[in-house]
Design an enzyme around this catalytic site. Structure first.
Site, PDB file in Angstrom:
ATOM      1  N   CYS A  85       0.810  -1.180   0.139  1.00 11.64           N
ATOM      2  CA  CYS A  85      -0.017   0.028   0.275  1.00 11.64           C
ATOM      3  C   CYS A  85       0.600   1.336  -0.026  1.00 11.64           C
ATOM      4  CB  CYS A  85      -1.099   0.102   1.134  1.00 11.64           C
ATOM      5  SG  CYS A  85      -0.496  -0.608   2.658  1.00 11.64           S
ATOM      6  N   HIS A 329      -9.511   3.439   0.304  1.00 14.12           N
ATOM      7  CA  HIS A 329      -7.900   3.117   0.196  1.00 14.12           C
ATOM      8  C   HIS A 329      -7.673   2.118  -0.770  1.00 14.12           C
ATOM      9  CE1 HIS A 329      -4.119   2.193   1.164  1.00 14.12           C
ATOM     10  NE2 HIS A 329      -4.074   1.383   2.585  1.00 14.12           N
TER      11      HIS A 329
END
Length: 378
Positions: A85, A329
């Protein structure tokens, strides 16, 4: 200074919750419109490469597939970066290194993720797909991100009330920013959407009633965690010598660091400290900070360590238009989304040359990624 990389364009898709807005769009179909829009923003220049972060895609070099889908031409290659991420921000740092080395004159870099269409993966001989690949080898801690956020909250003394307050703030700020048009110039409409899907009004009383999501009697809930999402973001980097008067953000320095894999949310702290120490910049000089808001607990642990108060004195410095808690996200894209947000906050908003912005992300497995940018005028 001639080959110092400068971000001169930045765009993103609206962000959709996985399984909803973009449930049928593959990762290249999310990335291609953004790449094409960034290329159009610097029209008349040859694109030397496309660097995209991606975590869970189908393989086949997502960056190359997306570059072709964007119509950049057969001669433009592509490389896909996986720092989980933090991939979108790491991809921008990789592109910056190529510019700084004098090897390329225009690189489009960012990230894309389609959690909705990512393939399920199975080890040979197994009947069921595995939920995720390991972030660490046997013998090392390898927590899922939710329990890891819970552990970080406990280790850093970040309580439930503050987490919920920060989540409420993120949604409220995102809704206000959207209403004020702060996202309009950065967003490339995709799939018929012009706005982020997720932000909504939240009430502290409603959040307080949510049960712990990962650890019994814990403080991390679905309400103060970011959702799994789909989206893409990209920027254009050129060397200072060929900026030709375009306003932008000079990439002053970047860092990728490791930390204890048991507390991966801590990664932005050493990453940002390394960038600031390397450049001799104190946090008090940084006007804008964008952190990927994976969990409210993680953001607050990081900001506490850096002496920032996003719920008080630094409310206009740290993610003032909301973040991943409200917007979503999309793992491989999120690091590029925060750079796009900095570009809008600083360059599009007309910040004075010399104004500094800092972007950062935490990464599963115990990594942190950070980058320091400086506004340069026309």
């Amino acid at each position: 200074m001639r080959d110092t990389p400068v971000v001169v364009a930045a765009r993103r898709t609206p962000i959709g919750t996985a399984g909803h807005a973009y449930k049928e769009l593959t990762v290249d179909r999310l990335a291609a419109p953004v790449i094409a829009a960034v290329a159009a923003d610097v029209a008349g220049r040859r694109v030397d490469d496309v660097v995209l972060g991606n975590c869970m895609g189908p393989g086949g070099n997502v960056a190359r597939v997306s570059a072709l889908a964007a119509g950049l031409g057969h001669e433009v290659p592509g490389v896909t970066v996986d720092r989980q991420c933090g991939s979108g921000l790491a991809a921008i740092l990789v592109a910056g290194q190529a510019i700084r080395a004098g090897e390329m004159d225009l690189v489009i870099a960012g990230g894309a993720e389609s959690a909705s269409t990512a393939p399920l993966r199975t080890f040979r001989g197994q009947d069921r797909p595995y939920e995720r690949a390991p972030f660490a080898p046997d013998g090392h801690p390898d927590p899922d991100m939710g329990p890891a956020a819970e552990a970080l909250a406990a280790a850093c003394g970040v309580g439930r009330e503050r987490q919920d307050a920060y989540a409420c703030r993120s949604h409220a700020r995102a809704l206000s920013a959207r209403e004020a048009g702060h996202f309009a110039q950065e967003i490339v409409p995709v799939g018929g959407r012009h706005d982020d899907q997720r932000p909504r009004p939240l009430r502290a009383a409603s959040l307080a009633r949510l049960p712990a999501a990962f650890v019994a009697e814990g403080t991390v809930t679905a309400g103060n965690s970011s959702p799994v999402s789909d989206g893409a973001a990209a920027v254009a980097l050129v060397p200072e010598r060929s900026r030709a008067g375009l306003p932008g953000m000079r990439l002053v320095a970047g860092a990728v660091v490791g930390c204890d894999p048991e507390l991966p949310g801590w990664g932005p702290v050493p990453a940002m400290r390394r960038v600031l120490a390397r450049t001799g910049v104190g946090m008090e000089r940084v006007a804008a900070v964008e952190i990927v808001e994976a969990f409210a607990a993680q953001v607050l642990a990081v900001t506490d360590a850096l002496g920032l108060d996003p719920l008080g004195a630094d409310a206009e410095r740290v993610c003032p238009h909301g973040g991943a808690l409200a917007l979503g996200h999309p793992w491989g894209a999120s690091g590029a989304v925060v750079v796009t947000r900095l570009f809008s906050r600083l360059v599009r908003a007309g910040a004075l040359p010399g104004t500094l912005g800092l972007a950062a992300a935490a990464v599963g497995g115990g990594l942190g990624v950070a980058a320091l940018f400086e506004v340069v005028g026309a």
